[in-house]
Write a protein that holds these residues in place. Structure first.
Motif, PDB file in Angstrom:
ATOM      1  N   VAL A 203      36.776  43.167  38.192  1.00 34.12           N
ATOM      2  CA  VAL A 203      37.035  41.754  38.465  1.00 34.12           C
ATOM      3  C   VAL A 203      38.144  41.314  37.526  1.00 34.12           C
ATOM      4  O   VAL A 203      38.154  41.676  36.341  1.00 34.12           O
ATOM      5  N   ALA A 204      39.095  40.542  38.047  1.00 31.74           N
ATOM      6  CA  ALA A 204      40.253  40.146  37.236  1.00 31.74           C
ATOM      7  C   ALA A 204      40.844  38.875  37.806  1.00 31.74           C
ATOM      8  O   ALA A 204      40.362  38.317  38.798  1.00 31.74           O
ATOM      9  N   TYR A 205      41.909  38.424  37.171  1.00 33.73           N
ATOM     10  CA  TYR A 205      42.687  37.306  37.674  1.00 33.73           C
ATOM     11  C   TYR A 205      43.844  37.836  38.524  1.00 33.73           C
ATOM     12  O   TYR A 205      44.481  38.836  38.162  1.00 33.73           O
ATOM     13  N   TYR A 206      44.098  37.154  39.631  1.00 34.54           N
ATOM     14  CA  TYR A 206      45.205  37.535  40.511  1.00 34.54           C
ATOM     15  C   TYR A 206      46.519  37.489  39.746  1.00 34.54           C
ATOM     16  O   TYR A 206      46.739  36.561  38.953  1.00 34.54           O
ATOM     17  N   PRO A 207      47.436  38.487  39.936  1.00 32.11           N
ATOM     18  CA  PRO A 207      47.402  39.611  40.875  1.00 32.11           C
ATOM     19  C   PRO A 207      47.148  40.956  40.203  1.00 32.11           C
ATOM     20  O   PRO A 207      47.761  41.965  40.589  1.00 32.11           O
ATOM     21  N   THR A 208      46.260  41.029  39.226  1.00 33.73           N
ATOM     22  CA  THR A 208      46.051  42.265  38.470  1.00 33.73           C
ATOM     23  C   THR A 208      45.672  43.436  39.370  1.00 33.73           C
ATOM     24  O   THR A 208      46.326  44.493  39.363  1.00 33.73           O
ATOM     25  N   ILE A 209      44.593  43.280  40.148  1.00 36.52           N
ATOM     26  CA  ILE A 209      44.107  44.385  40.976  1.00 36.52           C
ATOM     27  C   ILE A 209      45.036  44.613  42.169  1.00 36.52           C
ATOM     28  O   ILE A 209      45.278  45.759  42.572  1.00 36.52           O
ATOM     29  N   LYS A 210      45.584  43.548  42.712  1.00 38.13           N
ATOM     30  CA  LYS A 210      46.565  43.696  43.794  1.00 38.13           C
ATOM     31  C   LYS A 210      47.720  44.565  43.336  1.00 38.13           C
ATOM     32  O   LYS A 210      48.213  45.435  44.080  1.00 38.13           O
ATOM     33  N   GLY A 211      48.171  44.361  42.107  1.00 38.18           N
ATOM     34  CA  GLY A 211      49.249  45.188  41.570  1.00 38.18           C
ATOM     35  C   GLY A 211      48.856  46.648  41.455  1.00 38.18           C
ATOM     36  O   GLY A 211      49.665  47.548  41.722  1.00 38.18           O
ATOM     37  N   LEU A 212      47.615  46.927  41.068  1.00 35.79           N
ATOM     38  CA  LEU A 212      47.142  48.306  40.971  1.00 35.79           C
ATOM     39  C   LEU A 212      47.129  49.002  42.329  1.00 35.79           C
ATOM     40  O   LEU A 212      47.395  50.203  42.431  1.00 35.79           O
ATOM     41  N   MET A 213      46.824  48.253  43.379  1.00 37.33           N
ATOM     42  CA  MET A 213      46.763  48.831  44.715  1.00 37.33           C
ATOM     43  C   MET A 213      48.142  49.094  45.306  1.00 37.33           C
ATOM     44  O   MET A 213      48.279  49.920  46.216  1.00 37.33           O
ATOM     45  N   THR A 214      49.160  48.430  44.808  1.00 34.19           N
ATOM     46  CA  THR A 214      50.482  48.490  45.446  1.00 34.19           C
ATOM     47  C   THR A 214      51.547  49.108  44.559  1.00 34.19           C
ATOM     48  O   THR A 214      52.716  49.156  44.954  1.00 34.19           O
ATOM     49  N   ASP A 215      51.175  49.582  43.360  1.00 36.32           N
ATOM     50  CA  ASP A 215      52.181  50.257  42.538  1.00 36.32           C
ATOM     51  C   ASP A 215      52.265  51.733  42.942  1.00 36.32           C
ATOM     52  O   ASP A 215      51.652  52.166  43.923  1.00 36.32           O
ATOM     53  N   PRO A 227      31.142  38.186  34.382  1.00 37.53           N
ATOM     54  CA  PRO A 227      31.934  37.285  35.234  1.00 37.53           C
ATOM     55  C   PRO A 227      33.302  36.953  34.652  1.00 37.53           C
ATOM     56  O   PRO A 227      33.473  36.898  33.443  1.00 37.53           O
ATOM     57  N   VAL A 228      34.249  36.739  35.584  1.00 41.84           N
ATOM     58  CA  VAL A 228      35.603  36.325  35.249  1.00 41.84           C
ATOM     59  C   VAL A 228      35.858  34.981  35.909  1.00 41.84           C
ATOM     60  O   VAL A 228      35.554  34.796  37.083  1.00 41.84           O
ATOM     61  N   GLY A 229      36.390  34.042  35.172  1.00 42.03           N
ATOM     62  CA  GLY A 229      36.680  32.716  35.686  1.00 42.03           C
ATOM     63  C   GLY A 229      36.381  31.666  34.633  1.00 42.03           C
ATOM     64  O   GLY A 229      35.896  31.993  33.542  1.00 42.03           O
ATOM     65  N   PRO A 230      36.695  30.417  34.936  1.00 40.68           N
ATOM     66  CA  PRO A 230      37.290  29.930  36.192  1.00 40.68           C
ATOM     67  C   PRO A 230      38.766  30.291  36.300  1.00 40.68           C
ATOM     68  O   PRO A 230      39.431  30.516  35.300  1.00 40.68           O
ATOM     69  N   GLY A 231      39.250  30.328  37.547  1.00 31.01           N
ATOM     70  CA  GLY A 231      40.641  30.634  37.790  1.00 31.01           C
ATOM     71  C   GLY A 231      40.803  31.308  39.138  1.00 31.01           C
ATOM     72  O   GLY A 231      39.893  31.342  39.968  1.00 31.01           O
ATOM     73  N   ASP A 232      41.974  31.882  39.346  1.00 33.90           N
ATOM     74  CA  ASP A 232      42.310  32.565  40.595  1.00 33.90           C
ATOM     75  C   ASP A 232      41.810  33.998  40.486  1.00 33.90           C
ATOM     76  O   ASP A 232      42.538  34.904  40.077  1.00 33.90           O
ATOM     77  N   VAL A 233      40.538  34.215  40.836  1.00 37.16           N
ATOM     78  CA  VAL A 233      39.886  35.498  40.604  1.00 37.16           C
ATOM     79  C   VAL A 233      40.017  36.400  41.824  1.00 37.16           C
ATOM     80  O   VAL A 233      40.197  35.944  42.960  1.00 37.16           O
ATOM     81  N   GLU A 234      39.923  37.702  41.573  1.00 39.43           N
ATOM     82  CA  GLU A 234      39.962  38.729  42.609  1.00 39.43           C
ATOM     83  C   GLU A 234      39.046  39.857  42.164  1.00 39.43           C
ATOM     84  O   GLU A 234      38.662  39.939  40.991  1.00 39.43           O
ATOM     85  N   TYR A 235      38.681  40.742  43.110  1.00 42.26           N
ATOM     86  CA  TYR A 235      37.859  41.883  42.717  1.00 42.26           C
ATOM     87  C   TYR A 235      38.175  43.090  43.591  1.00 42.26           C
ATOM     88  O   TYR A 235      38.715  42.971  44.694  1.00 42.26           O
ATOM     89  N   GLY A 236      37.834  44.260  43.044  1.00 43.05           N
ATOM     90  CA  GLY A 236      38.026  45.505  43.764  1.00 43.05           C
ATOM     91  C   GLY A 236      36.810  46.396  43.621  1.00 43.05           C
ATOM     92  O   GLY A 236      36.097  46.353  42.616  1.00 43.05           O
ATOM     93  N   LEU A 237      36.559  47.211  44.646  1.00 47.85           N
ATOM     94  CA  LEU A 237      35.486  48.205  44.647  1.00 47.85           C
ATOM     95  C   LEU A 237      36.091  49.560  45.001  1.00 47.85           C
ATOM     96  O   LEU A 237      37.060  49.634  45.769  1.00 47.85           O
ATOM     97  N   GLN A 238      35.511  50.630  44.451  1.00 48.27           N
ATOM     98  CA  GLN A 238      36.064  51.975  44.649  1.00 48.27           C
ATOM     99  C   GLN A 238      34.946  52.966  44.928  1.00 48.27           C
ATOM    100  O   GLN A 238      33.904  52.952  44.272  1.00 48.27           O
ATOM    101  N   TRP A 239      35.208  53.857  45.906  1.00 52.76           N
ATOM    102  CA  TRP A 239      34.290  54.948  46.234  1.00 52.76           C
ATOM    103  C   TRP A 239      35.055  56.269  46.137  1.00 52.76           C
ATOM    104  O   TRP A 239      36.162  56.392  46.689  1.00 52.76           O
ATOM    105  N   ASP A 240      34.472  57.261  45.471  1.00 53.20           N
ATOM    106  CA  ASP A 240      35.080  58.580  45.318  1.00 53.20           C
ATOM    107  C   ASP A 240      34.159  59.609  45.976  1.00 53.20           C
ATOM    108  O   ASP A 240      32.969  59.687  45.645  1.00 53.20           O
ATOM    109  N   PHE A 241      34.704  60.416  46.866  1.00 52.15           N
ATOM    110  CA  PHE A 241      33.859  61.373  47.575  1.00 52.15           C
ATOM    111  C   PHE A 241      34.722  62.483  48.164  1.00 52.15           C
ATOM    112  O   PHE A 241      35.956  62.363  48.255  1.00 52.15           O
ATOM    113  N   VAL A 242      34.060  63.555  48.566  1.00 53.59           N
ATOM    114  CA  VAL A 242      34.711  64.677  49.245  1.00 53.59           C
ATOM    115  C   VAL A 242      34.101  64.792  50.641  1.00 53.59           C
ATOM    116  O   VAL A 242      32.871  64.807  50.799  1.00 53.59           O
TER     117      VAL A 242
END
Length: 282
Positions: A203-215, A227-242
């Motif tokens: 969980v972070a403030y925009y655009p931290t995770i968006k930047g990670l997805m698009t670099d 929790p993160v906030g108050p502010g312009d918050v965003e979140y990401g989830l990740q699954w690793d599998f074969v």
């Protein structure tokens, strides 16, 4: 700028706004009672680019990303293979609302990979002379099948930027590891539950995770639950599998928007405090 785009999404449930959008930008629209979702099956725009409940915008964007192996950068999931025709958009509850409420998309690269996504919307009835229900549910069911001859080292990500209540800044967002996310703003609460459990989250403030997805670098989310906030918050989830040859991975995500009870309680506490203060003055 996000702030300007978000202002436009406040109107996503309005007929004029939806009708005026080009098919290149809004490939499908789901409606059910008090709820509207705008989505896009084409690479580029996010998978979900709007979600309105009771004519109030709740979402800036939600999208899926992927990475193959440990060293590649993340890519939008919709770029993994060619789209098999336009999204199949259908109505599943004709007795309640005759508009389309389910979209199914398939991406196929023969002898390599098949990805199928089903998105469903369920709203609540608006009753005249009563408060809006403030409740809506979206589910995503994602199926990934390895059509090749080698094991597939796969890393799947969901990126979400909700702007509850039509405002850029929300009270907070938090992950309740490993399968639940909550985000709250005045009068609104988002709850997301995923199966199987996520392996990482952030969980972070925009655009931290968006930047990670698009670099151009591989990402492992930092397991920051908030929790993160108050502010312009965003979140990401990740699954690793074969995924072994011929095998399938299935992911289910359920996102529910409801009234936020604590906001009501705060109002009641405020009214109670005001009443006590008036009694003391008597």
């Amino acid at each position: 700028m996000k702030r300007n785009a978000g202002l436009g999404l406040v109107l996503i449930a309005c007929v004029a706004f939806v009708a005026g959008m080009s098919t290149a930008n809004a490939q499908f629209i789901l409606d059910d009672l008090n709820s509207t979702v705008i989505g896009d099956e084409n690479p580029g725009p996010p998978l979900m680019r709007g979600w309105a409940v009771d004519n109030v915008s709740q979402l800036f964007e939600l999208d899926d990303y992927y990475r193959r192996g440990p060293n590649a950068p993340e890519m939008q999931l919709k770029t993994i293979a060619p789209l098999v025709g336009p999204a199949n958009v259908v109505d599943t509850n004709p007795f309640t609302d005759p508009r389309a409420d389910v979209a199914v998309m398939k991406y196929l690269l023969p002898q390599v990979i098949e990805v199928e996504l089903k998105m469903s919307l369920m709203g609540a009835p608006l009753v005249p002379e009563m408060d809006p229900p403030n409740i809506s549910d979206v589910t995503h069911q994602l199926r990934i099948t390895n059509l090749g001859y080698e094991p597939l080292d796969f890393h799947l990500f969901q990126y979400a930027d909700f702007d509850l209540g039509g405002t850029v800044n929300d009270l907070y967002a938090a992950v309740l590891p490993p399968d639940k996310v909550e985000q709250v703003d005045a009068g609104w609460k988002l709850t997301e539950v995923v199966t199987p459990d996520a392996d990482h989250w952030e969980v972070a403030y925009y655009p931290t995770i968006k930047g990670l997805m698009t670099d151009a670098l591989p990402t492992t989310l930092a397991d920051i639950a908030g929790p993160v906030g108050p502010g312009d918050v965003e979140y990401g989830l990740q699954w690793d599998f074969v995924i072994e040859p011929g095998e399938t991975f299935i992911l289910s995500k359920d996102m529910l928007i409801t009234p936020e009870p604590s906001t009501v309680m705060l109002g009641l506490v405020g009214l109670l405090g005001l009443g006590l203060a008036r009694r003391r003055r008597v």
